[in-house]
Design an enzyme around this catalytic site. Structure first.
Site, PDB file in Angstrom:
ATOM      1  N   SER A 182       0.818  -1.214   0.000  1.00 45.76           N
ATOM      2  CA  SER A 182       0.000   0.000   0.000  1.00 45.76           C
ATOM      3  C   SER A 182       0.851   1.262   0.000  1.00 45.76           C
ATOM      4  CB  SER A 182      -0.950  -0.005   1.202  1.00 45.76           C
ATOM      5  OG  SER A 182      -0.223  -0.206   2.400  1.00 45.76           O
ATOM      6  N   ASP A 442      -4.027   5.845  11.311  1.00 43.94           N
ATOM      7  CA  ASP A 442      -3.090   5.386  10.279  1.00 43.94           C
ATOM      8  C   ASP A 442      -1.832   6.245  10.396  1.00 43.94           C
ATOM      9  OD1 ASP A 442      -1.589   4.801   8.066  1.00 43.94           O
ATOM     10  OD2 ASP A 442      -3.196   5.115   6.598  1.00 43.94           O
ATOM     11  N   HIS A 445       0.769   5.184   6.358  1.00 37.12           N
ATOM     12  CA  HIS A 445       0.706   5.810   5.034  1.00 37.12           C
ATOM     13  C   HIS A 445       0.902   7.313   5.187  1.00 37.12           C
ATOM     14  CE1 HIS A 445      -1.650   2.017   4.793  1.00 37.12           C
ATOM     15  NE2 HIS A 445      -0.853   1.874   3.749  1.00 37.12           N
TER      16      HIS A 445
END
Ligand SMILES: *[C@@H]1O[C@H](CO)[C@@H](O)[C@H](O)[C@H]1NC(C)=O
Ligand SMILES: *[C@@H]1O[C@H](CO)[C@@H](O)[C@H](O)[C@H]1NC(C)=O
Ligand SMILES: *[C@@H]1O[C@H](CO)[C@@H](O)[C@H](O)[C@H]1NC(C)=O
Length: 465
Positions: A182, A442, A445
């Site tokens: 990702s 998160d 990312h």
């Protein structure tokens, strides 16, 4: 379907997590990593997937003020700039097809983040490529904007600004593929947003999970694609054995979902690493040769994931070189000219990944303020060394002189950006349910716009070099 199973059992995994407090610390950590990535993936996979048809209409170019003005070197800015640093578009003047001398080699990995009052290079809320994504932080409600106003200043040279015009000129009639996990996806989306400021992309392919996507910039016949391949080699994510889920990696089997496309790819960016840190069983030559994080349960030899990662990256690069020799073997009569390998991108959870640990810092670390961790150091080194070795091997081989490998050395600059992650803004309006309610964070990312755009700034210079 494996993935469906994974979704079904996800709830159970969260319940199991409650028992983790009883486990020894080491195991706790591996399970925590595992669960976090599971949660992160869940969000990736259950994106309200836009059907490809609805996205087939090209979005209008995102209006980034400075790229559409004649005097683009002096961008208008909403901020008070006492001495604006003009955008440096030196990249525009060069093209890979000219014989202009290459820029002096520069170590972009060594430097510091310095304040930059200019507006970010695109509006994340207006970038179609990330509209269903958890990384358009401002659109999701992140109100602080300080993280948007930093630029990376290498120690011994300047890093030119990303130039969408120059990039698209190079990418014309070419196909650049992002392959990996990702974070590969994160960087690909950043690139599409950066280029969208100059030319509208058209989404021409998207699988239901958004793991395989392709955009074409029609005005330039330029293609950017994403291939999901978190292990680079063939693997099964979250396979179930003895009631526990592990990744299965087949070290001697290549992931043909992207490898078979090499003939149609002119430049590839490989970005993987995080998935190697979750419990995995390793197969080679038809036998189980080891295992990480699961020796006790499955009676396998505990193996260092560093060694496996090194092995996988080495084999993958060697195979790319081999297929270049083998005309047609890669599914076409050519293979990539450039293979860039992004080095490990660190996360910044302040605590346990799966227990809602946040990333609260609001500014980058200063130079020397934080030392790079052991795992980050090792994972980075593996990629840097593998790229150098593959490049030397390709250069030594008379028939593949046009093939170049390069490390995209972003680990240090990314490690210094604890402020650049979505945190709770991986979802829209995370606090809508009320302050004090637990939220998922998160801290892995990158927000877009954000530090990941700098990865592509360096990628552009890597291409030009
Ligand atoms: C901008 O900054 C300068 C110097 O820092 C200051 O003198 C000026 O008043 C500021 N202008 C605005 C519009 O805030
Ligand atoms: C468009 O680009 C692709 C590579 O992505 C190339 O194969 C194709 O020939 C190009 N089309 C034209 C019309 O040049
Ligand atoms: C694990 O390996 C040992 C030694 O080979 C063997 O005696 C034992 O039965 C194995 N246990 C399991 C659960 O397979």
């Amino acid at each position: 379907m494996l993935f469906a199973n994974f979704l079904k059992t996800h709830q159970q995994q969260l319940q199991n997590d409650k028992q983790l407090l009883l486990l020894p610390r080491r195991q706790l950590v591996t399970y925590a990593l595992y669960a976090l990535i599971a949660v992160a993936l869940l969000y990736l996979f259950v994106d309200p997937a836009a059907p490809a048809s609805s996205s087939a209409k090209p979005s209008p170019p995102v209006a980034a003020p400075w790229v559409q003005e004649e005097d683009e070197l002096l961008p208008p800015s909403p901020l008070n700039l006492s001495s604006p640093r003009p955008y440096n578009y030196q990249g525009d003047e060069r093209s890979l097809t000219t014989t202009a001398p290459p820029p002096p080699p520069c170590d972009y990995s060594d430097g510091e983040w310095v304040p930059d009052p200019r507006p970010p290079p695109y509006d994340g809320a207006a970038c179609e490529a990330i509209k269903d994504d958890g990384r358009s932080c401002a659109a999701n409600g992140r109100a602080d904007t300080g993280y948007l106003h930093w630029r990376w200043q290498p120690r011994r040279c300047d890093l030119p600004d990303f130039s969408p015009a120059a990039f698209l000129r190079w990418l014309g009639d070419r196909h650049m593929a992002f392959v990996g996990d990702s974070l590969a996806r994160n960087q690909a989306e950043s690139l599409v947003c950066l280029l969208s400021a100059w030319s509208p992309p058209e989404l021409v392919h998207r699988d239901p999970d958004g793991r395989f996507r392709r955009w074409v910039f029609r005005e330039h016949n330029a293609t950017v694609s994403i291939f999901w391949s978190p292990f680079l080699v063939r693997g099964v994510e979250k396979s179930e054995r003895a009631g526990v889920r592990y990744n299965e990696l087949f070290l001697d089997a290549f992931d043909e979902r992207w490898m078979s496309q090499l003939g149609a790819i002119d430049a590839a960016v490989l970005s993987a690493g995080q998935w190697f840190r979750i419990p995995s069983v390793y197969h080679d030559g038809g036998a189980v040769v080891g295992c990480y994080g699961c020796a006790a349960e499955l009676n396998h030899t505990e193996t260092s994931f560093f060694a496996v990662f090194r092995d996988v990256v080495g084999r993958t690069l060697a195979e790319i070189t081999r297929r270049r020799h083998e005309k047609g073997g890669g599914g076409g009569d050519k293979t990539p000219q450039l293979v860039a390998l992004a080095t490990f991108s660190p996360s910044h959870f302040e605590g346990e990944w799966n227990k809602g640990a946040p990333c609260t810092k609001k500014r980058p670390y200063r130079k020397g303020e934080k030392e790079l961790g052991y795992t980050e150091t090792e994972m980075r080194k593996i990629v840097v060394e593998a790229a150098a070795a593959a490049n030397a091997a390709a250069a030594a081989s008379s028939t593949s002189t046009a093939l170049r490998f390069a490390a995209l050395d972003v680990t240090a600059l990314a490690d210094m950006r604890p402020d650049g992650h979505p945190g709770p803004y991986m979802r829209k309006n995370p606090f809508a349910a009320g302050e004090g309610r637990p939220v998922q964070n998160d801290c892995l990312h990158w927000c877009m716009p954000g530090p990941v755009d700098t990865f592509n700034q360096i990628l552009q210079q890597t291409i030009l070099r």
